[in-house]
Motif scaffolding. Structure first.
Motif, PDB file in Angstrom:
ATOM      1  N   ARG A  13      -2.998   2.603  15.457  1.00 50.23           N
ATOM      2  CA  ARG A  13      -1.390   3.906  14.452  1.00 50.23           C
ATOM      3  C   ARG A  13      -1.184   3.331  13.166  1.00 50.23           C
ATOM      4  NH1 ARG A  13       2.851   3.880  19.284  1.00 50.23           N
ATOM      5  NH2 ARG A  13       2.007   1.986  19.640  1.00 50.23           N
ATOM      6  N   LEU A  14      -1.504   2.356  12.686  1.00 58.88           N
ATOM      7  CA  LEU A  14      -1.152   1.348  11.280  1.00 58.88           C
ATOM      8  C   LEU A  14      -2.224   1.863  10.225  1.00 58.88           C
ATOM      9  CD1 LEU A  14      -0.112  -2.677  12.657  1.00 58.88           C
ATOM     10  CD2 LEU A  14       1.443  -0.557  11.626  1.00 58.88           C
ATOM     11  N   LEU A  15      -3.852   2.409  10.656  1.00 58.17           N
ATOM     12  CA  LEU A  15      -4.269   2.775   9.788  1.00 58.17           C
ATOM     13  C   LEU A  15      -4.529   4.513  10.053  1.00 58.17           C
ATOM     14  CD1 LEU A  15      -7.331   1.106  12.317  1.00 58.17           C
ATOM     15  CD2 LEU A  15      -5.886  -0.041  10.473  1.00 58.17           C
ATOM     16  N   GLU A  16      -3.765   5.014  10.166  1.00 59.07           N
ATOM     17  CA  GLU A  16      -3.439   6.239   9.835  1.00 59.07           C
ATOM     18  C   GLU A  16      -2.647   6.167   8.270  1.00 59.07           C
ATOM     19  OE1 GLU A  16      -1.556   8.772  12.850  1.00 59.07           O
ATOM     20  OE2 GLU A  16      -2.574   7.696  14.224  1.00 59.07           O
ATOM     21  N   VAL A  17      -3.413   7.331   7.545  1.00 62.38           N
ATOM     22  CA  VAL A  17      -2.316   8.025   6.527  1.00 62.38           C
ATOM     23  C   VAL A  17      -1.141   8.894   6.527  1.00 62.38           C
ATOM     24  CG1 VAL A  17      -2.803   9.252   4.532  1.00 62.38           C
ATOM     25  CG2 VAL A  17      -5.208   7.944   5.304  1.00 62.38           C
ATOM     26  N   SER A  18      -0.078   7.957   6.453  1.00 63.93           N
ATOM     27  CA  SER A  18       1.263   9.026   6.542  1.00 63.93           C
ATOM     28  C   SER A  18       1.081  10.507   6.228  1.00 63.93           C
ATOM     29  CB  SER A  18       2.257   7.938   6.261  1.00 63.93           C
ATOM     30  OG  SER A  18       2.670   7.334   7.354  1.00 63.93           O
ATOM     31  N   ARG A  19       2.191  11.235   6.724  1.00 63.84           N
ATOM     32  CA  ARG A  19       2.447  12.838   5.896  1.00 63.84           C
ATOM     33  C   ARG A  19       3.110  12.786   5.015  1.00 63.84           C
ATOM     34  NH1 ARG A  19       3.803  12.592  10.601  1.00 63.84           N
ATOM     35  NH2 ARG A  19       5.393  13.802  12.093  1.00 63.84           N
ATOM     36  N   PRO A  20       3.306  12.692   3.921  1.00 68.13           N
ATOM     37  CA  PRO A  20       4.507  13.607   2.662  1.00 68.13           C
ATOM     38  C   PRO A  20       5.593  13.939   3.997  1.00 68.13           C
ATOM     39  CG  PRO A  20       2.237  14.561   2.224  1.00 68.13           C
ATOM     40  CD  PRO A  20       2.485  14.096   3.366  1.00 68.13           C
ATOM     41  N   HIS A 142       3.082  -3.249  -1.520  1.00 69.67           N
ATOM     42  CA  HIS A 142       2.835  -3.622  -0.326  1.00 69.67           C
ATOM     43  C   HIS A 142       2.905  -2.388   0.584  1.00 69.67           C
ATOM     44  CE1 HIS A 142       2.421  -6.538   2.865  1.00 69.67           C
ATOM     45  NE2 HIS A 142       3.070  -5.475   3.212  1.00 69.67           N
ATOM     46  N   GLU A 143       4.050  -2.219   0.325  1.00 71.83           N
ATOM     47  CA  GLU A 143       4.558  -1.262   1.339  1.00 71.83           C
ATOM     48  C   GLU A 143       4.018   0.380   1.269  1.00 71.83           C
ATOM     49  OE1 GLU A 143       6.435  -2.335   3.906  1.00 71.83           O
ATOM     50  OE2 GLU A 143       7.076  -4.213   2.889  1.00 71.83           O
ATOM     51  N   CYS A 144       3.010   0.198   0.300  1.00 71.90           N
ATOM     52  CA  CYS A 144       3.402   1.993  -0.521  1.00 71.90           C
ATOM     53  C   CYS A 144       1.601   1.278   0.785  1.00 71.90           C
ATOM     54  CB  CYS A 144       3.075   2.359  -2.001  1.00 71.90           C
ATOM     55  SG  CYS A 144       5.038   2.641  -2.012  1.00 71.90           S
ATOM     56  N   ASP A 145       0.665   0.710   0.748  1.00 77.69           N
ATOM     57  CA  ASP A 145      -0.483   0.835   1.054  1.00 77.69           C
ATOM     58  C   ASP A 145       0.099   0.954   2.522  1.00 77.69           C
ATOM     59  OD1 ASP A 145      -2.364   0.416  -1.029  1.00 77.69           O
ATOM     60  OD2 ASP A 145      -1.903  -2.123  -0.105  1.00 77.69           O
ATOM     61  N   HIS A 146       0.931   0.552   3.045  1.00 72.70           N
ATOM     62  CA  HIS A 146       0.853   1.168   4.665  1.00 72.70           C
ATOM     63  C   HIS A 146       1.072   3.050   4.890  1.00 72.70           C
ATOM     64  CE1 HIS A 146       1.981  -2.407   6.513  1.00 72.70           C
ATOM     65  NE2 HIS A 146       3.432  -3.283   5.915  1.00 72.70           N
ATOM     66  N   LEU A 147       1.270   3.543   3.530  1.00 76.09           N
ATOM     67  CA  LEU A 147       1.563   4.495   4.298  1.00 76.09           C
ATOM     68  C   LEU A 147      -0.230   5.160   3.803  1.00 76.09           C
ATOM     69  CD1 LEU A 147       3.788   5.422   1.566  1.00 76.09           C
ATOM     70  CD2 LEU A 147       4.186   5.021   3.810  1.00 76.09           C
ATOM     71  N   ASP A 148      -0.712   4.415   3.242  1.00 77.26           N
ATOM     72  CA  ASP A 148      -2.331   4.806   3.912  1.00 77.26           C
ATOM     73  C   ASP A 148      -2.722   3.939   4.521  1.00 77.26           C
ATOM     74  OD1 ASP A 148      -2.063   6.948   1.451  1.00 77.26           O
ATOM     75  OD2 ASP A 148      -2.312   5.239  -0.474  1.00 77.26           O
ATOM     76  N   GLY A 149      -2.145   3.765   5.500  1.00 74.66           N
ATOM     77  CA  GLY A 149      -3.028   2.449   6.613  1.00 74.66           C
ATOM     78  C   GLY A 149      -3.791   1.703   6.109  1.00 74.66           C
ATOM     79  N   ILE A 150      -3.349   0.784   4.900  1.00 71.62           N
ATOM     80  CA  ILE A 150      -3.990  -0.911   4.332  1.00 71.62           C
ATOM     81  C   ILE A 150      -2.649  -1.884   4.612  1.00 71.62           C
ATOM     82  CG2 ILE A 150      -3.749  -1.678   2.356  1.00 71.62           C
ATOM     83  CD1 ILE A 150      -5.366   1.697   1.190  1.00 71.62           C
TER      84      ILE A 150
END
Ligand code: NI
Length: 183
Positions: A13-20, A142-150
């Motif tokens: 789930r941490l690798l998913e691209v989050s939705r707006p 760093h935080e915004c990377d999480h939203l792209d699964g990074i």
């Protein structure tokens, strides 16, 4: 509300691209944001992204006045940032030690843009636009990377500068606990 379990690296789930988030509605977002602030505070984090508690929406929080884990870090305004966008201001980059609540007990050196402009919205849908440098800019990237699964280990250029925090401190490789959402 509640301290939530933070997902650990290895969880798909941490690798998913989050939705707006659309629409941005403060009432709808309130329970999520309360849980995020509670969870971040419980872990003394500098930031947290919604996917870290299993919610794949483009929502991050960050900031603190003082943080016992980063005694030397300058304060970063406490911020809710929804549907964020980051623009690099110039090409300058800086190496810095990072950690992550999803990668507990470890630190690694990551290169980030030194100066950025970020935009997004708060939970009321009010636009946010700021310029940031140094630690503040690092936390946001760093935080915004999480939203792209990074996760930050994906960005470590030299894995010799990646290790266990206790050992890194014990061996004098790093002096204190630097950037962490742990960032
Ligand atoms: Ni993180």
């Amino acid at each position: 509300m509640a301290i939530r379990e933070v997902l650990k690296m290895g969880d798909p789930r941490l690798l998913e691209v989050s939705r707006p988030v659309a629409p941005i509605d403060a009432e709808t977002l309130a329970p999520l944001l309360e849980d995020m602030w509670d969870t971040m505070a419980a872990e003394n984090g500098a930031g947290l992204a919604a996917p870290q508690i299993g919610v794949t929406q483009r929502v991050v929080i960050f900031g603190y006045q003082t943080n016992p884990r980063y005694p030397d870090a300058p304060p970063v305004p406490e911020t809710v940032l929804i549907n964020p966008e980051i623009e690099a201001l110039g090409d300058a980059r800086e190496d810095g030690w990072e950690g992550c609540l999803s990668v507990p007990g470890m630190r690694g050196v990551v290169s980030r843009y030194r100066d950025i402009r970020y935009r997004g919205f708060d939970q009321h849908g009010k636009p946010i636009e700021r310029e940031a440098s140094g630690f503040h800019a690092r936390v946001v990237q760093h935080e915004c990377d999480h939203l792209d699964g990074i996760l930050y280990p994906f960005r470590i250029a030299d894995l010799r500068r990646f290790g266990y925090l206790d050992t890194l401190i014990g061996q004098g490789v790093i002096e204190l606990q630097p950037c962490d959402d742990e960032a």
